[in-house]
Design a protein around this motif. Structure first.
Motif, short mmCIF file in Angstrom:
data_model
loop_
_atom_site.label_atom_id
_atom_site.label_comp_id
_atom_site.label_asym_id
_atom_site.label_seq_id
_atom_site.Cartn_x
_atom_site.Cartn_y
_atom_site.Cartn_z
N ALA A 78 8.75 -1.26 -0.03
CA ALA A 78 8.01 -2.58 0.20
C ALA A 78 8.07 -3.37 -1.31
O ALA A 78 8.09 -4.48 -1.03
N PHE A 104 2.95 -3.38 4.97
CA PHE A 104 2.54 -1.83 5.42
C PHE A 104 3.58 -1.29 6.30
O PHE A 104 3.98 -1.77 6.86
N ASN A 148 0.76 -1.21 0.00
CA ASN A 148 -0.12 -0.11 0.01
C ASN A 148 0.79 1.22 0.12
O ASN A 148 0.32 2.19 0.31
N HIS A 149 2.44 1.32 -0.16
CA HIS A 149 3.10 2.38 -0.51
C HIS A 149 3.61 2.44 -1.58
O HIS A 149 4.05 1.46 -2.43
N PRO A 150 3.89 3.75 -2.29
CA PRO A 150 4.46 3.93 -3.45
C PRO A 150 5.86 3.71 -3.46
O PRO A 150 6.54 3.81 -2.36
N ARG A 151 6.35 3.21 -4.56
CA ARG A 151 7.86 2.83 -4.45
C ARG A 151 8.90 4.11 -4.19
O ARG A 151 9.87 3.99 -3.77
N GLU A 184 -4.28 1.29 -2.39
CA GLU A 184 -4.32 2.49 -1.72
C GLU A 184 -3.00 3.20 -2.22
O GLU A 184 -2.94 3.13 -3.65
N ASP A 185 -2.19 4.05 -1.76
CA ASP A 185 -1.01 4.83 -2.51
C ASP A 185 -0.10 3.72 -3.43
O ASP A 185 0.77 4.28 -3.96
N GLY A 186 -0.14 2.45 -2.90
CA GLY A 186 0.92 1.64 -3.68
C GLY A 186 0.51 1.50 -5.14
O GLY A 186 1.39 1.24 -5.95
N THR A 196 8.51 6.29 -2.40
CA THR A 196 8.62 6.60 -0.44
C THR A 196 8.86 5.45 0.43
O THR A 196 8.79 5.61 1.59
N HIS A 197 8.93 4.18 -0.10
CA HIS A 197 9.07 3.05 0.71
C HIS A 197 9.70 1.95 -0.08
O HIS A 197 9.57 1.91 -1.43
N SER A 247 2.68 3.30 -7.74
CA SER A 247 3.60 2.62 -8.45
C SER A 247 3.23 1.79 -9.76
O SER A 247 4.24 1.30 -10.62
#
Length: 94
Positions: free
Chosen positions: A15, A94, A7-10, A33-35, A12-13, A38
Motif C-alpha cells: 500500500a 485497505f 492500515n497495513h504495514p509495509r 491500525e497496523d499501518g 506485508t502489503h 511502518s
C-alpha cells in the motif's frame, strides 16, 4: 490535496509503495491500525514531499510511540478528523 490512509504495514502489503507511486506533492499520508508499524522504519523516498502522520492511539496500542521515525507527525482522533476535513479526496488503501 488528497489524504491517503494506510492500515497495513509495509512488511506485508504494498500500500505505501502503491500510494507513493501516484501521490502528488502536497498530498498527506496517514498511517493507522497496523499501518503505524511502518512508522518505525519508514524508509521510502518521499520525493513528493508528502506530509506523513501516524495515529497516536494505534502507536500506543502497539507500544511504539517512542520508536518512530522523527519525520512522522503524530495525531490523535481529533487530528484524524481534521485531516479528513482539510484534505479532499480521501483515499483508503485497505
Amino acid at each position: 490535496m488528497a489524504l491517503h490512509i494506510i492500515n497495513h504495514p509495509r512488511s506485508t502489503h504494498t500500500a505505501i509503495d502503491d500510494c507513493l507511486a501516484i501521490a502528488r506533492k502536497g498530498d498527506v499520508l496517514l498511517l493507522i491500525e497496523d499501518g503505524v508499524l511502518s512508522a518505525q522504519s519508514l524508509h521510502f523516498k518521499n520525493e513528493n514531499k508528502l506530509k506523513v502522520f501516524a495515529l497516536k492511539e494505534d502507536l500506543l496500542r502497539r507500544d511504539i510511540l517512542n520508536n518512530i521515525n522523527k519525520d512522522i507527525n503524530i495525531v490523535d482522533y481529533s487530528g484524524f478528523v481534521e485531516l479528513c476535513v482539510l484534505n479532499n479526496p480521501t483515499v483508503s488503501w485497505f
